[in-house]
Design a protein around this motif. Sequence first.
Motif, PDB file in Angstrom:
ATOM      1  N   GLY A  15      11.887  25.427  27.735  1.00 53.90           N
ATOM      2  CA  GLY A  15      12.397  25.800  28.967  1.00 53.90           C
ATOM      3  C   GLY A  15      12.023  24.647  29.743  1.00 53.90           C
ATOM      4  N   GLU A  16      11.413  24.368  31.354  1.00 55.31           N
ATOM      5  CA  GLU A  16      10.888  22.950  32.003  1.00 55.31           C
ATOM      6  C   GLU A  16       9.797  23.542  32.669  1.00 55.31           C
ATOM      7  N   ALA A  17       9.125  22.001  32.559  1.00 54.26           N
ATOM      8  CA  ALA A  17       8.110  22.405  33.666  1.00 54.26           C
ATOM      9  C   ALA A  17       8.356  21.098  34.990  1.00 54.26           C
ATOM     10  N   PHE A  18       8.370  21.876  35.965  1.00 55.77           N
ATOM     11  CA  PHE A  18       8.563  21.801  37.365  1.00 55.77           C
ATOM     12  C   PHE A  18       7.582  21.207  38.160  1.00 55.77           C
ATOM     13  N   ALA A  19       7.521  20.252  38.918  1.00 54.48           N
ATOM     14  CA  ALA A  19       6.407  19.510  39.515  1.00 54.48           C
ATOM     15  C   ALA A  19       7.182  19.202  41.125  1.00 54.48           C
ATOM     16  N   GLU A  20       6.666  18.875  42.258  1.00 51.44           N
ATOM     17  CA  GLU A  20       7.355  18.724  43.596  1.00 51.44           C
ATOM     18  C   GLU A  20       6.392  18.086  43.907  1.00 51.44           C
ATOM     19  N   LEU A  21       7.224  16.917  44.149  1.00 56.01           N
ATOM     20  CA  LEU A  21       6.541  15.170  44.578  1.00 56.01           C
ATOM     21  C   LEU A  21       6.503  14.745  45.662  1.00 56.01           C
ATOM     22  N   LEU A  22       7.496  15.375  46.791  1.00 62.31           N
ATOM     23  CA  LEU A  22       7.712  15.686  48.146  1.00 62.31           C
ATOM     24  C   LEU A  22       8.063  16.360  48.758  1.00 62.31           C
ATOM     25  N   ARG A  23       8.567  17.005  50.056  1.00 61.94           N
ATOM     26  CA  ARG A  23       9.242  17.990  50.615  1.00 61.94           C
ATOM     27  C   ARG A  23       9.399  16.869  52.107  1.00 61.94           C
ATOM     28  N   CYS A  24      10.283  16.488  52.682  1.00 64.13           N
ATOM     29  CA  CYS A  24      10.656  16.355  54.122  1.00 64.13           C
ATOM     30  C   CYS A  24      11.824  16.125  54.448  1.00 64.13           C
ATOM     31  N   ARG A  25      11.337  16.694  55.725  1.00 60.24           N
ATOM     32  CA  ARG A  25      12.967  17.619  56.566  1.00 60.24           C
ATOM     33  C   ARG A  25      13.639  18.511  55.249  1.00 60.24           C
ATOM     34  N   ASN A  26      14.969  17.986  55.395  1.00 64.17           N
ATOM     35  CA  ASN A  26      15.904  18.523  54.115  1.00 64.17           C
ATOM     36  C   ASN A  26      15.877  18.183  52.837  1.00 64.17           C
ATOM     37  N   VAL A  27      14.910  17.040  53.111  1.00 62.22           N
ATOM     38  CA  VAL A  27      14.711  17.080  51.612  1.00 62.22           C
ATOM     39  C   VAL A  27      13.847  17.209  50.477  1.00 62.22           C
ATOM     40  N   ARG A  28      14.088  17.325  48.873  1.00 63.67           N
ATOM     41  CA  ARG A  28      12.768  17.909  47.990  1.00 63.67           C
ATOM     42  C   ARG A  28      13.044  16.983  46.831  1.00 63.67           C
ATOM     43  N   ILE A  29      11.858  16.103  46.721  1.00 63.48           N
ATOM     44  CA  ILE A  29      12.413  15.480  45.199  1.00 63.48           C
ATOM     45  C   ILE A  29      11.569  16.280  43.925  1.00 63.48           C
ATOM     46  N   GLU A  30      12.167  16.666  43.557  1.00 65.34           N
ATOM     47  CA  GLU A  30      10.728  16.826  41.643  1.00 65.34           C
ATOM     48  C   GLU A  30      10.891  15.742  40.988  1.00 65.34           C
ATOM     49  N   ARG A  31       9.540  16.514  40.539  1.00 64.68           N
ATOM     50  CA  ARG A  31       9.668  15.136  38.401  1.00 64.68           C
ATOM     51  C   ARG A  31       9.802  17.209  37.376  1.00 64.68           C
ATOM     52  N   ILE A  32      10.749  17.162  36.561  1.00 60.39           N
ATOM     53  CA  ILE A  32      11.497  17.625  36.153  1.00 60.39           C
ATOM     54  C   ILE A  32      11.490  16.788  34.320  1.00 60.39           C
ATOM     55  N   LEU A  33      10.394  17.937  33.527  1.00 62.31           N
ATOM     56  CA  LEU A  33      10.042  18.108  31.784  1.00 62.31           C
ATOM     57  C   LEU A  33      10.372  19.154  31.430  1.00 62.31           C
ATOM     58  N   THR A  90      14.032  15.215  20.711  1.00 66.26           N
ATOM     59  CA  THR A  90      12.559  15.932  21.442  1.00 66.26           C
ATOM     60  C   THR A  90      11.749  14.884  21.452  1.00 66.26           C
ATOM     61  N   GLU A  91      12.431  13.509  21.336  1.00 65.23           N
ATOM     62  CA  GLU A  91      11.635  12.523  21.477  1.00 65.23           C
ATOM     63  C   GLU A  91      12.332  11.053  21.863  1.00 65.23           C
ATOM     64  N   PRO A  92      11.952  10.608  23.106  1.00 62.02           N
ATOM     65  CA  PRO A  92      11.389  10.959  23.911  1.00 62.02           C
ATOM     66  C   PRO A  92      12.066  12.628  24.358  1.00 62.02           C
ATOM     67  N   ARG A  93      10.471  13.411  24.920  1.00 64.27           N
ATOM     68  CA  ARG A  93      11.028  14.445  25.632  1.00 64.27           C
ATOM     69  C   ARG A  93      12.135  14.147  26.878  1.00 64.27           C
ATOM     70  N   CYS A  94      12.845  15.158  27.509  1.00 64.84           N
ATOM     71  CA  CYS A  94      13.577  14.543  28.617  1.00 64.84           C
ATOM     72  C   CYS A  94      12.883  14.954  30.038  1.00 64.84           C
ATOM     73  N   LEU A  95      12.700  13.899  30.617  1.00 63.84           N
ATOM     74  CA  LEU A  95      11.726  13.589  32.058  1.00 63.84           C
ATOM     75  C   LEU A  95      12.818  13.137  32.926  1.00 63.84           C
ATOM     76  N   TRP A  96      13.257  14.005  34.104  1.00 61.27           N
ATOM     77  CA  TRP A  96      14.037  14.013  35.673  1.00 61.27           C
ATOM     78  C   TRP A  96      13.566  13.586  36.675  1.00 61.27           C
ATOM     79  N   LEU A  97      14.677  13.347  37.211  1.00 60.98           N
ATOM     80  CA  LEU A  97      14.259  12.692  38.712  1.00 60.98           C
ATOM     81  C   LEU A  97      15.279  13.651  39.419  1.00 60.98           C
ATOM     82  N   ALA A  98      14.929  14.978  40.440  1.00 60.39           N
ATOM     83  CA  ALA A  98      15.854  15.548  40.708  1.00 60.39           C
ATOM     84  C   ALA A  98      15.049  15.482  42.028  1.00 60.39           C
ATOM     85  N   VAL A  99      16.495  14.643  43.124  1.00 58.06           N
ATOM     86  CA  VAL A  99      16.587  15.148  44.855  1.00 58.06           C
ATOM     87  C   VAL A  99      17.787  16.430  45.074  1.00 58.06           C
ATOM     88  N   HIS A 100      16.914  17.481  46.121  1.00 54.91           N
ATOM     89  CA  HIS A 100      17.671  18.520  46.859  1.00 54.91           C
ATOM     90  C   HIS A 100      17.628  18.031  48.010  1.00 54.91           C
TER      91      HIS A 100
END
Length: 108
Positions: A15-33, A90-100
Amino acid sequence: MSCNLFHELPEIDRGEAFAELLRCRNVRIERILSSDRPEGALYDQFQDEWVCLLQGEAELWIAGETVILRSGDYRFIPAGTPHRVTKTSTEPRCLWLAVHIHGRSTDA
């Protein structure tokens, strides 16, 4: 305080691991591995999402279309668009930046 997207990445088997990096007004940014075994959950979100693959290669299914992303590729996924991750490297693992982007403020 400065942080680094590549530091302290968790070990995950599936699966995936989610880490919220920022929440400000109507925007949420997260790192996804992503592990190399995505769960394939179907997402159909109320918010718009802009996603960038920082490292790795991935295959997504977006509203019936197969999309291949490589490091540096990004995609805008409008609200209400069904999508899922179908394959990840697999190598490298997928690392994402998501802006909601929500239609209204999500501050508590």
